[in-house]
Design an enzyme around this catalytic site. Structure first.
Site, PDB file in Angstrom:
ATOM      1  N   CYS A   7       0.860  -1.188   0.000  1.00  0.00           N
ATOM      2  CA  CYS A   7       0.000   0.000   0.000  1.00  0.00           C
ATOM      3  C   CYS A   7       0.895   1.236   0.000  1.00  0.00           C
ATOM      4  O   CYS A   7       2.083   1.136  -0.338  1.00  0.00           O
ATOM      5  CB  CYS A   7      -0.980  -0.021   1.177  1.00  0.00           C
ATOM      6  SG  CYS A   7      -0.206   0.030   2.809  1.00  0.00           S
ATOM      7  N   ASN A  10       2.331   1.442   4.269  1.00  0.00           N
ATOM      8  CA  ASN A  10       2.651   0.176   4.949  1.00  0.00           C
ATOM      9  C   ASN A  10       2.376   0.266   6.461  1.00  0.00           C
ATOM     10  O   ASN A  10       3.072  -0.351   7.264  1.00  0.00           O
ATOM     11  CB  ASN A  10       4.106  -0.273   4.693  1.00  0.00           C
ATOM     12  CG  ASN A  10       4.417  -1.712   5.122  1.00  0.00           C
ATOM     13  OD1 ASN A  10       5.555  -2.037   5.432  1.00  0.00           O
ATOM     14  ND2 ASN A  10       3.432  -2.587   5.153  1.00  0.00           N
ATOM     15  N   CYS A  12      -1.383   0.900   7.368  1.00  0.00           N
ATOM     16  CA  CYS A  12      -2.817   0.622   7.540  1.00  0.00           C
ATOM     17  C   CYS A  12      -3.275  -0.633   6.800  1.00  0.00           C
ATOM     18  O   CYS A  12      -3.624  -1.625   7.421  1.00  0.00           O
ATOM     19  CB  CYS A  12      -3.652   1.814   7.064  1.00  0.00           C
ATOM     20  SG  CYS A  12      -3.390   3.329   8.010  1.00  0.00           S
ATOM     21  N   ARG A  13      -3.299  -0.576   5.461  1.00  0.00           N
ATOM     22  CA  ARG A  13      -3.898  -1.662   4.683  1.00  0.00           C
ATOM     23  C   ARG A  13      -2.998  -2.876   4.515  1.00  0.00           C
ATOM     24  O   ARG A  13      -3.425  -4.015   4.792  1.00  0.00           O
ATOM     25  CB  ARG A  13      -4.333  -1.138   3.298  1.00  0.00           C
ATOM     26  CG  ARG A  13      -5.485  -0.160   3.361  1.00  0.00           C
ATOM     27  CD  ARG A  13      -5.651   0.598   2.049  1.00  0.00           C
ATOM     28  NE  ARG A  13      -4.512   1.510   1.821  1.00  0.00           N
ATOM     29  CZ  ARG A  13      -4.350   2.254   0.738  1.00  0.00           C
ATOM     30  NH1 ARG A  13      -5.246   2.195  -0.247  1.00  0.00           N
ATOM     31  NH2 ARG A  13      -3.315   3.063   0.632  1.00  0.00           N
ATOM     32  N   SER A  14      -1.771  -2.679   4.036  1.00  0.00           N
ATOM     33  CA  SER A  14      -0.950  -3.869   3.734  1.00  0.00           C
ATOM     34  C   SER A  14      -0.531  -4.652   4.985  1.00  0.00           C
ATOM     35  O   SER A  14      -0.410  -5.877   4.904  1.00  0.00           O
ATOM     36  CB  SER A  14       0.252  -3.516   2.840  1.00  0.00           C
ATOM     37  OG  SER A  14       1.088  -2.558   3.418  1.00  0.00           O
ATOM     38  N   ASP A 115      -8.115   3.913   1.143  1.00  0.00           N
ATOM     39  CA  ASP A 115      -7.177   4.308   2.186  1.00  0.00           C
ATOM     40  C   ASP A 115      -7.970   4.766   3.417  1.00  0.00           C
ATOM     41  O   ASP A 115      -8.717   5.738   3.342  1.00  0.00           O
ATOM     42  CB  ASP A 115      -6.335   5.458   1.625  1.00  0.00           C
ATOM     43  CG  ASP A 115      -5.306   5.943   2.599  1.00  0.00           C
ATOM     44  OD1 ASP A 115      -5.320   5.500   3.762  1.00  0.00           O
ATOM     45  OD2 ASP A 115      -4.489   6.781   2.193  1.00  0.00           O
TER      46      ASP A 115
HETATM   47  P1  4NP Z   1      -1.740   2.851   4.062  1.00  0.00           P
HETATM   48  O1  4NP Z   1      -2.440   4.167   4.624  1.00  0.00           O
HETATM   49  O2  4NP Z   1      -1.213   3.189   2.690  1.00  0.00           O
HETATM   50  O3  4NP Z   1      -2.864   1.875   3.998  1.00  0.00           O
HETATM   51  O4  4NP Z   1      -0.660   2.452   5.031  1.00  0.00           O
HETATM   52  C1  4NP Z   1      -1.795   5.404   4.721  1.00  0.00           C
HETATM   53  C2  4NP Z   1      -0.960   5.656   5.775  1.00  0.00           C
HETATM   54  C3  4NP Z   1      -0.359   6.901   5.906  1.00  0.00           C
HETATM   55  C4  4NP Z   1      -0.599   7.877   4.958  1.00  0.00           C
HETATM   56  C5  4NP Z   1      -1.425   7.610   3.893  1.00  0.00           C
HETATM   57  C6  4NP Z   1      -2.022   6.372   3.769  1.00  0.00           C
HETATM   58  N1  4NP Z   1      -0.023   9.153   5.106  1.00  0.00           N
HETATM   59  O5  4NP Z   1      -0.400  10.079   4.361  1.00  0.00           O
HETATM   60  O6  4NP Z   1       0.870   9.341   5.973  1.00  0.00           O
END
Ligand code: 4NP
Length: 144
Positions: A7, A10, A12-14, A115
């Site tokens: 993602c 790294n 939240c989702r992955s 996201d």
């Molecule tokens: P992820 O979510 O891609 O599922 O880990 C996010 C985590 C942090 C951010 C964006 C998406 N950020 O903007 O810091």
């Protein structure tokens, strides 16, 4: 078989995708996750991802974020991405058609795992459900 979940951050989702697939994977399947960005390298998963995993009996608290790297194309057989933006970012690093062919949207073409970072807790449960279903389907596709 080695599977990489990717993602943006790294956190939240992955990490959830990694933990969920790990919880039901056959022995011998190696699963890891990475982010296309370097924003959260070394950090634990988001508290909300840790919490929703825990509610379903999965512990992802020991994971640490890392950035996707071009060597991942050789080290993994399938690279699952969460959304179109991840898909474009990972494909841009592929050096040939074999590497490109390893990259798949985890929910299937044109579908995205949203996201959940800027939303509420219920977004994390929704992500959990999507990934639980997608990983079931992936394992089924291997056995049929
Ligand atoms: P992820 O979510 O891609 O599922 O880990 C996010 C985590 C942090 C951010 C964006 C998406 N950020 O903007 O810091």
């Amino acid at each position: 078989m080695n599977i990489l979940m990717v993602c943006l951050g790294n956190i939240c989702r992955s990490p959830l995708a990694e933990g969920i697939l790990q919880s039901k994977a056959p022995t011998g399947m190696k699963i890891d996750s990475a982010g296309t960005s370097n924003w959260h390298v070394g950090k634990s998963p988001d508290k909300r991802s840790i919490a929703v995993a825990k509610q379903h009996g999965i512990d992802i608290s020991n994971q640490k974020a890392r950035q996707f790297q071009s060597e991942d194309f050789s080290n993994f057989d399938v690279i699952f991405v969460m959304d179109q933006s991840n898909y474009a970012d990972v494909l841009a690093l592929a050096k040939n058609e074999v590497e490109k062919s390893k990259v798949r949207l985890i929910l299937g073409n044109y579908q995205e795992v949203p996201d959940p970072y800027y939303g509420g807790e219920d977004g994390f449960e929704a992500v959990y459900q999507m990934l639980d279903e997608a990983t079931d389907q992936f394992l089924q596709s291997l056995s049929s």
